[in-house]
Motif scaffolding. Structure first.
Motif, short mmCIF file in Angstrom:
data_model
loop_
_atom_site.label_atom_id
_atom_site.label_comp_id
_atom_site.label_asym_id
_atom_site.label_seq_id
_atom_site.Cartn_x
_atom_site.Cartn_y
_atom_site.Cartn_z
N LEU A 1 45.03 26.11 47.64
CA LEU A 1 46.31 26.56 48.19
C LEU A 1 46.65 25.75 49.44
N HIS A 2 47.92 25.43 49.62
CA HIS A 2 48.31 24.67 50.81
C HIS A 2 48.58 25.57 52.01
N GLY A 3 48.66 26.89 51.81
CA GLY A 3 48.78 27.82 52.92
C GLY A 3 50.18 28.34 53.17
N GLN A 4 51.18 27.72 52.56
CA GLN A 4 52.56 28.16 52.79
C GLN A 4 53.12 28.97 51.62
N GLU A 5 52.35 29.06 50.52
CA GLU A 5 52.86 29.78 49.35
C GLU A 5 52.73 31.28 49.54
N GLU A 6 53.56 32.02 48.81
CA GLU A 6 53.53 33.48 48.84
C GLU A 6 52.80 34.06 47.64
N PHE A 7 52.72 33.28 46.55
CA PHE A 7 52.04 33.77 45.36
C PHE A 7 51.32 32.61 44.68
N ASP B 1 44.30 31.23 35.49
CA ASP B 1 43.87 31.83 34.22
C ASP B 1 42.76 32.83 34.47
N ALA B 2 42.18 33.37 33.40
CA ALA B 2 41.19 34.44 33.53
C ALA B 2 39.93 34.01 34.28
N GLY B 3 39.70 32.70 34.37
CA GLY B 3 38.54 32.21 35.11
C GLY B 3 38.63 32.46 36.60
N TYR B 4 39.79 32.87 37.09
CA TYR B 4 39.99 33.11 38.52
C TYR B 4 39.98 34.62 38.86
N GLN B 5 39.50 35.44 37.94
CA GLN B 5 39.39 36.87 38.21
C GLN B 5 38.53 37.09 39.47
N GLY B 6 39.04 37.88 40.41
CA GLY B 6 38.32 38.16 41.65
C GLY B 6 38.58 37.18 42.76
N VAL B 7 39.46 36.20 42.55
CA VAL B 7 39.70 35.19 43.58
C VAL B 7 40.28 35.79 44.85
N ASN B 8 41.05 36.86 44.71
CA ASN B 8 41.66 37.50 45.89
C ASN B 8 40.67 38.33 46.70
N LYS B 9 39.46 38.51 46.18
CA LYS B 9 38.44 39.28 46.90
C LYS B 9 37.37 38.41 47.54
N HIS C 1 48.02 36.69 52.88
CA HIS C 1 49.46 36.67 52.61
C HIS C 1 49.80 36.19 51.20
N VAL C 2 48.81 35.75 50.43
CA VAL C 2 49.06 35.21 49.08
C VAL C 2 48.81 36.30 48.04
N ARG C 3 49.77 36.50 47.17
CA ARG C 3 49.62 37.46 46.08
C ARG C 3 49.23 36.70 44.81
#
Length: 326
Positions: free
Chosen positions: A208-214, A218-226, A233-235
């Motif tokens: 992420l470049h840091g300025q995005e909001e979302f 794919d399914a390989g990124y399950q849990g990335v937000n944790k 700030h990224v959804r």
């Protein structure tokens, strides 16, 4: 072999190579990239072979990426293919041609000063300035790049920085190219290289470049937000695991039907991340690493994705600069 007149080709046919090089010549910001590199280039006036112009070597370096040529193969191509000499600005009768060692030194110059990162950043800065790259969202993904698995080399070993990984029912040996692309245009803004056994989710937030909001994955990124490096700030919009999606019953369950539509919408956004991979693998022929070690191959990937960005928007971009004077 038939002789040419004064070293010039007799054919005037517009070949696919010439059409491709003409198209890229119009969209590559030569002046900006030459200025970026020139401050690190060796000065003229020393004894021995005089250094070639930075723009000449940069054009040759880019042709290596576009046509998947090694340093010796690039040297031979300059002798054999007139359109390559024309593109490099070496078409005059009697022009000296760079040797493979000159081509190698230029690549090492880029690696030493981490100029591949700056080339990608400068290209994206120009594309953003032309309104071709937005910053509201990012799509992330990774692809495997094969490495030689044979031990028949002078060290008798495989590259220790590469690793095997399993995809489906097949094992692959090599590295992974992780990219973050603009969710609107599909242009690559971030590139990271790792060993092939590194899970996609590990690199998710670093793309992420840091300025995005979302962000989408794919399914390989399950849990990335944790994960510890997650950005608050990224959804994230991550695909449902295939096993869970298979048990949906959209025909009889309204909630399942809505879930299926949402998954299809997310997939339509994620599809844009596949385009840069297609360009470097199918258009440029980069399906196997050329060098040993992650650093060199990652630097090459950054240049390849910078060039893929220009290729993807070639019809929309009007180059604001002309080739720099030699």
């Amino acid at each position: 072999m038939k002789q040419t007149s004064l070293g010039l080709p007799l054919s005037t046919k517009r070949t696919r190579k010439r059409e491709f090089l003409d198209a890229m010549d119009r969209v590559v910001p030569w002046r900006d990239l030459v200025a970026l590199i020139a401050r690190f280039a060796p000065e003229s006036g020393r004894r021995g072979q005089q250094p070639f112009a930075v723009e000449t070597l940069l054009r040759i370096h880019f042709m290596q990426q576009w046509f998947n040529l090694s340093d010796p193969a690039m040297e031979e191509a300059l002798h054999d293919v007139p359109v390559f000499r024309d593109f490099a600005g070496l078409s005059n009768w009697g022009d000296a041609l760079p040797s493979d060692s000159s081509i190698l030194r230029f690549r090492r110059l880029l690696e030493q000063h981490k100029l591949a990162d700056q080339i990608l950043a400068r290209v994206n800065e120009l594309l953003t300035g032309q309104g071709l790259m937005l910053k509201a969202g990012t799509v992330v993904d990774a692809t495997l790049i094969a490495a030689p698995s044979s031990t028949k080399n002078k060290d008798g070993k495989r590259d220790p920085e590469m690793h095997q990984s399993k995809k489906g029912n097949q094992w692959h040996f090599g590295m992974k190219a992780h990219i973050g692309v603009d969710a609107d245009s599909g242009l690559v803004h971030t590139v990271r290289g790792t060993a092939g056994n590194v899970n996609d989710v590990v690199e998710g937030n670093s793309l992420l470049h840091g300025q995005e909001e979302f962000a989408f994955g794919d399914a390989g990124y399950q849990g990335v937000n944790k994960r510890p490096d997650a950005k608050a700030h990224v959804r994230w919009h991550v695909a449902m695991r295939p096993g869970l999606r298979r048990v949906l019953e959209p025909a009889t369950n309204a909630v399942d039907a809505l879930t299926g539509r949402i998954e299809r919408m997310k997939a339509s956004v994620r599809a844009k991340v596949k385009h840069p991979f297609r360009v470097i693998k199918r258009q440029f022929g980069h399906v196997k690493v050329r060098y040993r070690g992650l650093a060199k191959n990652t630097a090459q990937l950054k240049v390849l994705f910078a060039l893929s960005n220009l290729w993807m928007v070639r019809a929309a971009v009007v180059a604001e600069v002309r080739p720099a004077a030699a």
